[in-house]
Design an enzyme around this catalytic site. Structure first.
Site, PDB file in Angstrom:
ATOM      1  N   PHE A  28      28.614  56.452  44.055  1.00 38.86           N
ATOM      2  CA  PHE A  28      28.878  57.530  44.886  1.00 38.86           C
ATOM      3  C   PHE A  28      30.282  58.131  44.578  1.00 38.86           C
ATOM      4  CE2 PHE A  28      30.691  58.596  49.176  1.00 38.86           C
ATOM      5  CZ  PHE A  28      30.373  60.031  49.224  1.00 38.86           C
ATOM      6  N   THR A  52      24.788  48.601  42.568  1.00 38.06           N
ATOM      7  CA  THR A  52      24.610  49.929  43.563  1.00 38.06           C
ATOM      8  C   THR A  52      24.824  51.336  42.965  1.00 38.06           C
ATOM      9  OG1 THR A  52      26.870  50.024  44.382  1.00 38.06           O
ATOM     10  CG2 THR A  52      25.377  48.598  45.599  1.00 38.06           C
ATOM     11  N   LEU A  88      37.044  51.167  40.897  1.00 38.06           N
ATOM     12  CA  LEU A  88      36.098  51.357  42.064  1.00 38.06           C
ATOM     13  C   LEU A  88      35.011  50.362  42.151  1.00 38.06           C
ATOM     14  CD1 LEU A  88      37.754  54.021  41.708  1.00 38.06           C
ATOM     15  CD2 LEU A  88      35.766  55.201  42.675  1.00 38.06           C
ATOM     16  N   TYR A 160      33.787  41.335  51.817  1.00 38.87           N
ATOM     17  CA  TYR A 160      34.495  42.502  51.582  1.00 38.87           C
ATOM     18  C   TYR A 160      35.857  42.781  52.044  1.00 38.87           C
ATOM     19  CZ  TYR A 160      34.553  47.573  50.982  1.00 38.87           C
ATOM     20  OH  TYR A 160      34.840  48.961  50.536  1.00 38.87           O
ATOM     21  N   LYS A 164      39.034  42.716  49.423  1.00 37.29           N
ATOM     22  CA  LYS A 164      39.988  43.680  49.218  1.00 37.29           C
ATOM     23  C   LYS A 164      41.226  43.373  49.342  1.00 37.29           C
ATOM     24  CE  LYS A 164      36.982  47.106  47.725  1.00 37.29           C
ATOM     25  NZ  LYS A 164      37.036  47.815  46.548  1.00 37.29           N
TER      26      LYS A 164
END
Length: 337
Positions: A28, A52, A88, A160, A164
């Site tokens: 995205f 994804t 990303l 997650y 990060k």
């Protein structure tokens, strides 16, 4: 791993036509970033493993002879000569990153390590897409970059959140130890065209449910708040940080400080789609943040950046995108001679 790289100094003057690697470029956010970089005359190498990401997000970029694609998982090392790197690469919605939590953690940590080593080897500036999830369920509101967070390291979101956080630590360590020129953005809730219909994020969930006439599923009582940033504003923030002549090596919040309850969002989506959907309530997931709003003082002062797209305007464009995505394919008719 762990090669003893020498320290070096970066100049602030950037090349006109840079070779830029975008890991997670078919996703995205990554596809919007690739598009922006190509329009500015750069050579873009898009890297993605399609966990994804989708090729449909990239098809309109194939007309650029300065665009190339490599199918690759950043958990494995890669060597390509580049001037800049944007990382990303990582599933960002709970259903996707919780589907394979071990790989999510490996992507955040091993992937960051591999790209940092690539940056050190080629003396490239490197960007890390971090997240507001590093603040967990915050006790400070709004959240400034100086807030250390309230994160559960032993829960369903930890792969997650902690992945990060660990990636940020690796970036800091490579900068301190090897002089790598790092840039880190903490992304707050972002929405817009090219979101996946099944990504489980609140904006896409509500729009898709409304367009299908299904119940709008609100988890909790709907009083929890989020701040929604339109994708074009976010990419502008990325671009300004990466191209800032000032050496900003600490994390920077990029998000829209406009704060809405989840219930308000659901009601607005129903109204804008003209849907007959009902709003229904389900139990709140474990560790779901009750408040989320960025303090963007650092971005405003250091980058001259602030969001410009209002929620209603951004939702209009996003709804139009999903209307097109959900429309049945046009029927083909045989031509009778």
């Amino acid at each position: 791993m762990g090669k003893p790289y020498k320290s070096f100094t970066f100049t602030t003057k950037l090349k006109v036509n840079r070779r830029i690697l975008v890991a997670g470029g078919a996703g995205f956010l990554g596809s919007h970033l690739c598009e922006r970089l190509l329009k500015d005359g750069n050579t873009v190498i898009c890297l993605d493993n399609f966990s994804t990401g989708r090729m449909d997000n990239l098809r309109h970029l194939l007309r650029y002879d300065t665009f190339s694609f490599i199918r690759h998982d950043i958990v494995e090392p890669i060597d390509v000569a580049v001037d800049e790197i944007y990382n990303l690469a990582c599933p960002a919605s709970p259903p996707h990153y919780q589907a394979d939590p071990v790989h999510t953690m490996m992507t955040s940590v091993l992937g960051a390590l591999n790209l940092l080593e690539l940056a050190a080897h080629h003396k490239a500036r490197i960007f890390q897409a971090s997240t507001s999830e590093v603040y967990g369920d915050p006790h400070v509101h709004p959240q400034p970059e100086s807030y250390w967070g309230n994160v559960n390291s032993f829960g369903p979101r930890a792969c997650y959140d902690e992945g990060k956080r660990s990636a940020e630590t690796l970036f800091y360590s490579f900068h301190q130890q090897y002089g790598v020129d790092i840039r880190i953005v903490r992304i707050f809730n972002t929405y817009g065209p090219r979101m996946r219909a099944d990504d489980g994020r609140v904006v896409s969930n509500f729009i898709v449910q409304a367009l299908k006439g299904e119940d709008i599923t609100v988890y909790g009582d709907g009083s929890q708040t989020r701040s929604f940033c339109y994708v074009d504003d976010l990419i502008e923030g990325f671009y300004r940080l990466m191209n800032s002549p000032a050496p900003i090596h600490t994390p920077v919040n990029i998000g829209n400080p406009g704060e809405f309850t989840v219930k308000q969002l659901a009601e607005q989506v129903v109204a804008m789609t003209g849907s007959s959907s009902r709003i229904v309530y389900r139990p709140l997931p474990v560790d779901d943040p009750h408040q989320r709003k960025p303090d963007i003082t650092m971005a405003e002062r250091g980058l001259g950046w602030a969001p410009t797209v209002a929620l209603a305007e951004g939702l209009k464009a996003t709804i139009a995108y999903f209307e097109h995505q959900l429309a049945p394919p046009a029927k083909e008719f045989a031509v009778v001679a």
